[in-house]
Write a protein that holds these residues in place. Structure first.
Motif, PDB file in Angstrom:
ATOM      1  N   ILE A  48       0.843  -1.210   0.000  1.00 18.93           N
ATOM      2  CA  ILE A  48       0.000   0.000   0.000  1.00 18.93           C
ATOM      3  C   ILE A  48       0.870   1.247   0.000  1.00 18.93           C
ATOM      4  O   ILE A  48       0.624   2.197  -0.750  1.00 18.93           O
ATOM      5  N   GLY A  51       2.398   2.019  -3.295  1.00 22.01           N
ATOM      6  CA  GLY A  51       1.436   2.336  -4.345  1.00 22.01           C
ATOM      7  C   GLY A  51       1.091   1.173  -5.228  1.00 22.01           C
ATOM      8  O   GLY A  51       0.479   1.353  -6.294  1.00 22.01           O
ATOM      9  N   THR A  54      -4.132  -0.734  -3.667  1.00 23.13           N
ATOM     10  CA  THR A  54      -5.034   0.370  -3.314  1.00 23.13           C
ATOM     11  C   THR A  54      -6.221  -0.152  -2.513  1.00 23.13           C
ATOM     12  O   THR A  54      -6.831  -1.169  -2.883  1.00 23.13           O
TER      13      THR A  54
END
Length: 420
Positions: A48, A51, A54
């Motif tokens: 997370i 990136g 999500t």
């Protein structure tokens, strides 16, 4: 980094996400399985932060991690709920909320509330208004027809019709707002037999009718409701008010109606700046001529009224309203921080007090001055177009009701017809 701790027979896990600590229960598992779960959470949090993973909008982070990044789809509650049925009470509340923003006169709004109260008494607060039929409206009329009016006689069919009209107006508004659909089911309704009001009469005519005998209290009250005043009557009443009124604004207020034919509400809305003494006119602010917007009309001032207004403005207590109550009220313990506009109740109460011990205590209110003004203008041969402009009349029905002539004027006219 996620941490695990054992509490009793079970394990629970703690972790930080966006600066906030979260905790959830792993359950009764062995040490190795609990450690594996903690490592899995660390791995998901790392993805997370990078990136690479999500969290879907609206999904709680704990729920997301508990299901290893594959939470169940949220249930669409809106699709499961049944559509809400609009009730009579709901239509009333929405209609009053919209029209309670100053678009209607306070007295009109109060009357609408009264009409809905009677309608709810018949049909019920939770009546599904979309299912309204002619039988439901006839049920209301039949119930109201058995009730007594203000003067203890049978309730006027006019009152029943006004209640139905109020509901029809709210219905049509609901159709425009797409709360309702279809035509209001009022076609074919049957009302009790209408009885015309007695014609407007002078004091002498009413007293002769009462002296003849045979009238009930209700019938006598109806006669006095149809009182209209000759010019000497108007002058006598204004003299009585000037002598007996407690508050200084009562006499100029009565003169304002008597000499202009203004409605009480128009008079109470008037500002000091609406009076033009140089050109001898007053600007009256209307609410009834055009639906949905405020209009005005300019009315000439009689010489008598000019003198009264000059005297009143010389002692005016302040503020923008033409008729206002002073900060210190005569014969009252109450005080006010600033001058306040006269309310409809105050205006009515002080007129009745001023006439209480006189022969004019039979006057119903300021409206007697208004329709007497119209009658005087008609009897003096004033052009109907001028009368309409002065008093704000628009319909033939209004003209027929209020454009009555003094008996002496009619007698003179018929005598001239047959004089050789």
């Amino acid at each position: 980094m996620a941490s695990i701790q054992k509490k009793g027979d079970g394990w629970y896990c703690q972790f930080l996400y966006r600066g906030k600590r979260h905790t959830f229960t792993i359950g009764k598992v062995d040490d190795e399985e609990a450690e594996t779960k903690a490592n899995q959470i660390d791995y998901l949090l790392m993805r997370i932060r990078q990136g690479l993973l999500t969290v879907p909008p609206g999904i709680d982070i704990v729920l997301f991690l508990q299901h290893d990044g594959n939470p169940p789809e949220p249930v669409a509650q809106a699709e499961q709920s049944e559509p809400q049925i609009l009730t009579l009470g709901g239509l009333r509340d929405r209609y009053l909320e919209t029209h309670g923003n100053g678009s209607l006169e306070p007295t009109t709004l109060s009357l609408i509330k009264t009409h809905f109260r009677h309608l709810v008494a018949t049909l019920g607060e939770r009546f599904p208004i979309g299912e309204l039929g002619m039988a439901d409206l006839q049920k209301h009329i039949n119930r109201r027809a058995k009730m007594k009016g203000l003067k203890q006689g049978k309730l006027s069919p006019t009152t029943m019709k006004k209640e139905i009209v109020t509901l029809r107006t709210a219905w049509n508004w609901g159709v425009n707002m797409r709360f309702l659909s279809g035509k209001f089911p009022a076609t074919g309704l049957t009302y009790p037999k209408f009885e015309d009001k007695p014609p407007f009469q002078t004091r002498e005519e009413i007293e002769r009718r009462i002296a003849a005998g045979g009238l009930k209290k209700k019938e006598i009250a109806e006669l006095w409701d149809c009182l209209y005043l000759t010019l000497p009557d108007v002058e006598d009443i204004l003299k009585q008010v000037d002598e007996k009124a407690i508050q200084p604004w009562v006499h100029p207020m009565c003169c304002m109606v008597a000499y202009t034919g203004a409605r009480r509400s128009e008079m109470l809305r008037a500002f000091v700046t609406d009076i033009d003494l140089q050109n001898q006119t007053v600007l009256l602010r209307e609410r009834k001529r055009a639906k949905g917007r405020a209009t005005t009309r300019r009315v000439p001032l009689a010489p008598q009224l000019v003198d009264v207004l000059k005297a009143w403005l010389a002692i005016h207590p302040g503020g923008q309203h033409l008729f206002a109550q002073a900060t210190v009220v005569a014969r009252s313990k109450s005080t006010r921080k600033a001058a306040t506009p006269i309310t409809p109740d105050e205006a009515h109460d002080h007129l009745k007090r001023a006439l209480a011990d006189t022969k004019w205590n039979v006057m119903r209110g300021y409206h007697v001055f208004r329709h007497s003004f119209i009658s005087l203008a008609a009897s003096r041969g004033i052009d109907q177009r001028l009368i309409d402009e002065w008093v704000g009349h628009q319909t033939d029905e209004q003209r027929r009701r209020y454009r009555h002539l003094y008996p002496t004027t009619q007698q003179e006219a018929i005598s001239r017809m047959f004089t050789k």
